[in-house]
Design an enzyme around this catalytic site. Structure first.
Site, mmCIF file in Angstrom:
data_model
loop_
_atom_site.group_PDB
_atom_site.id
_atom_site.type_symbol
_atom_site.label_atom_id
_atom_site.label_comp_id
_atom_site.label_asym_id
_atom_site.label_seq_id
_atom_site.Cartn_x
_atom_site.Cartn_y
_atom_site.Cartn_z
ATOM 1 N N LYS A 1 30.649 -13.628 24.322
ATOM 2 C CA LYS A 1 31.935 -12.986 24.071
ATOM 3 C C LYS A 1 32.525 -12.498 25.391
ATOM 4 O O LYS A 1 31.781 -12.124 26.293
ATOM 5 C CB LYS A 1 31.754 -11.769 23.165
ATOM 6 N N ARG B 1 26.423 -15.921 9.907
ATOM 7 C CA ARG B 1 26.235 -16.860 8.800
ATOM 8 C C ARG B 1 24.863 -17.522 8.861
ATOM 9 O O ARG B 1 24.327 -17.934 7.836
ATOM 10 C CB ARG B 1 27.386 -17.881 8.803
#
Ligand code: BES
Ligand code: MN
Ligand code: ZN
Length: 489
Positions: A262, A336
């Site tokens: 990020k 996920r």
């Protein structure tokens, strides 16, 4: 800050305490005190009392034998609803932090209203000060405030407020704890210690066990960190329970993005990425404390997502618990991956419904902002139950679809599915839900009913409002306790 000591008051104006009086907006403004305060329309106008939600005024009023009783008027807006009272009490709690004793005076307060005032006060007064050295002003607040509500025979309402506040505070504390302190192992240890002496059993899988059990998602995301992953399984199974709810939580104790790193600014706050797992623990804590006659099982998928020589790489293919293979196209779509394994494990237990909670996508924040949870799933009746519970709890929640054409985008050229579609950000929240749905198992009647709550936005807040303090909010703990409590009837 600890939960206040709650009691019922018989006198609204006691020496050494301040009295909080809700005020309703309207023409005229309505002071909702059960005691006559001698507040004439002229005095209210002179004080500019509007009753607008969140507006506060401190004054001295004459009440019976107390000629100069300290009072805090607190606006609730136009409607006297439990949520309006909770918010007002939350605001009052922050305004009255340094007070030793507070009394709420609301005329003819019903059970739900007594609960709302106490709960709003406790939740609004929460403060995470474990890492404060005690040099700031706020640290001068009393250790435990005494809060009473003018009412008779409402002890059960106060006890319910105490249990709910305790569960939300427990969840908030976990979330607010910095990521050097809270890693998967210490998270699991903390949960095991907290539930040791109660009716909830805790089982922890370490990294070796996760690999042995085929949990390639949790093990894969965790392999880049020196702090190995864990799976925590919680079980509350009261005798005679007919319903069984499965809860699954994303527990990324810090999300750097991994090798798909990020940008620096997007990394700040990523300690909140375990909010789902913390909520699972909070819900089960409350359900057990309330003794609700429903079996609840929880799976907290814990890992730290960091880049290193051992980290998962873009292009890696991993095999999940369900044997589904996943091509990792973006290591920042890690939630996920850990949830896929946990959802498969939950499915193996075949509960009546599986609810997962996750700070899953930035797209959720883009779509719904930072106070509204995105709800997705595969079954309408459960969707409506959770939405109705969220409404009662005052935790804004909005249903979103999982469109067919988005499901088709999961295709991978080398594995069964990809974890992210490179270069395609459209419908990011829905794509993530479509990915999760692939891990929902079947029982005798087809797919197990499943609800997915994306709380990327509402899990935390930059500034306080109503009964929500700055930092972790504890959303959606109360919604899910409410959902489970409503299964009784
Ligand atoms: N934990 C983040 C989601 C998130 C973003 C939560 C912002 C709170 C605020 C999640 O793991 C993530 O990084 N998601 C990516 C997915 C993408 C790479 C497909 C995202 O949303 O950008
Ligand atoms: Mn991520
Ligand atoms: Zn994440």
């Amino acid at each position: 800050m600890s939960i206040p000591e709650f009691s019922l008051a018989t006198e609204a104006y006691a020496a050494g305490s301040i009295t909080v009086v809700p005020v309703r907006q309207g023409d005229p403004v309505e002071v909702l005190a059960g005691t006559d305060l001698g507040l004439t329309e002229e005095r209210l106008a002179a004080l500019d009392v509007s009753g607008k939600a969140g507006a506060t005024q401190r004054l001295l009023a004459s009440a019976g034998s107390a000629p100069e009783a300290p009072v805090l008027l607190i606006g609730i807006g136009e409607h006297r609803t439990p949520e309006a009272l909770r918010r007002a009490a939350g605001t009052a709690a922050r305004a009255l932090r340094s007070e030793e004793a507070v009394v709420y005076d609301l005329a003819d307060a019903g059970a739900e209203e007594v609960e709302a005032l106490a709960l709003g006060h406790a939740l609004g007064g929460y403060r995470f000060d474990r890492f404060k050295s005690g040099q700031d002003e706020e640290s001068a607040a009393p250790e435990q405030q005494r809060v009473s509500v003018l009412a008779e025979g409402r002890a059960a309402a106060l006890e319910r407020a105490r249990v709910l506040a305790d569960a939300v505070h427990f969840t908030r504390d976990l979330i607010n704890t910095p990521p050097n302190e809270l890693v998967p192992e210490s998270f699991a240890d903390h949960i095991a210690a907290e539930f040791r002496d109660g009716p909830v059993s805790v089982e922890v899988w370490d990294e070796a066990k996760l690999i042995e059990e085929g949990c390639g998602g949790i093990a894969g995301v965790g392999q880049g960190s020196a702090n190995p992953p864990r799976l925590v399984r919680l079980e509350y199974a009261p005798e005679g329970a007919e319903r069984h709810v499965g809860l699954v939580g994303k527990g990324i104790t810090f999300d750097s993005g991994g090798l798909s790193l990020k940008p620096a600014a997007s990394m700040v706050g990523m300690k909140f990425d375990m909010s789902g797992a913390a909520s699972v623990a909070g819900v089960i804590r409350a359900v057990a404390a309330l003794g609700l006659p429903v079996r609840v099982s929880g799976w907290c998928a814990l890992a730290e997502n960091l880049p290193s020589a051992n980290a998962l790489k873009p292009d890696d293919v991993i095999t999940m618990r369900s044997k589904t293979t996943v091509e990792v196209t973006n290591t920042d779509a890690e939630g996920r991956l850990v949830l896929g394994d946990a959802l498969a494990l939950a499915s193996e237990a075949a509960p009546d419904v599986i609810v997962d909670i996750a700070t899953l996508t930035g797209a959720q924040v883009v779509a719904l902002g930072d106070r509204t949870t995105g709800l997705m799933g595969n079954e309408e009746a459960w969707r409506d139950r959770v939405l109705a519970a969220a409404e009662r709890a005052g935790e804004p929640t909005w249903a979103m679809p999982i469109p067919e054409e988005i499901k088709e985008r999961l295709t991978s050229p080398v594995a069964d599915i990809v974890n992210a579609k490179p270069g395609d950000r459209s419908g990011g929240m829905l794509f993530a839900a479509a990915f999760l749905e692939r891990f929902i198992g079947e029982d005798g009647d087809g797919a197990i009913p499943w609800i997915h709550l994306d709380i990327a936005g509402p899990a935390d807040t930059k500034s306080a409002y109503g009964y929500v303090p700055q930092g972790a909010t504890g959303v959606p703990v109360r919604t899910l306790v409410e959902t489970i409590a409503a299964l009784n009837g």
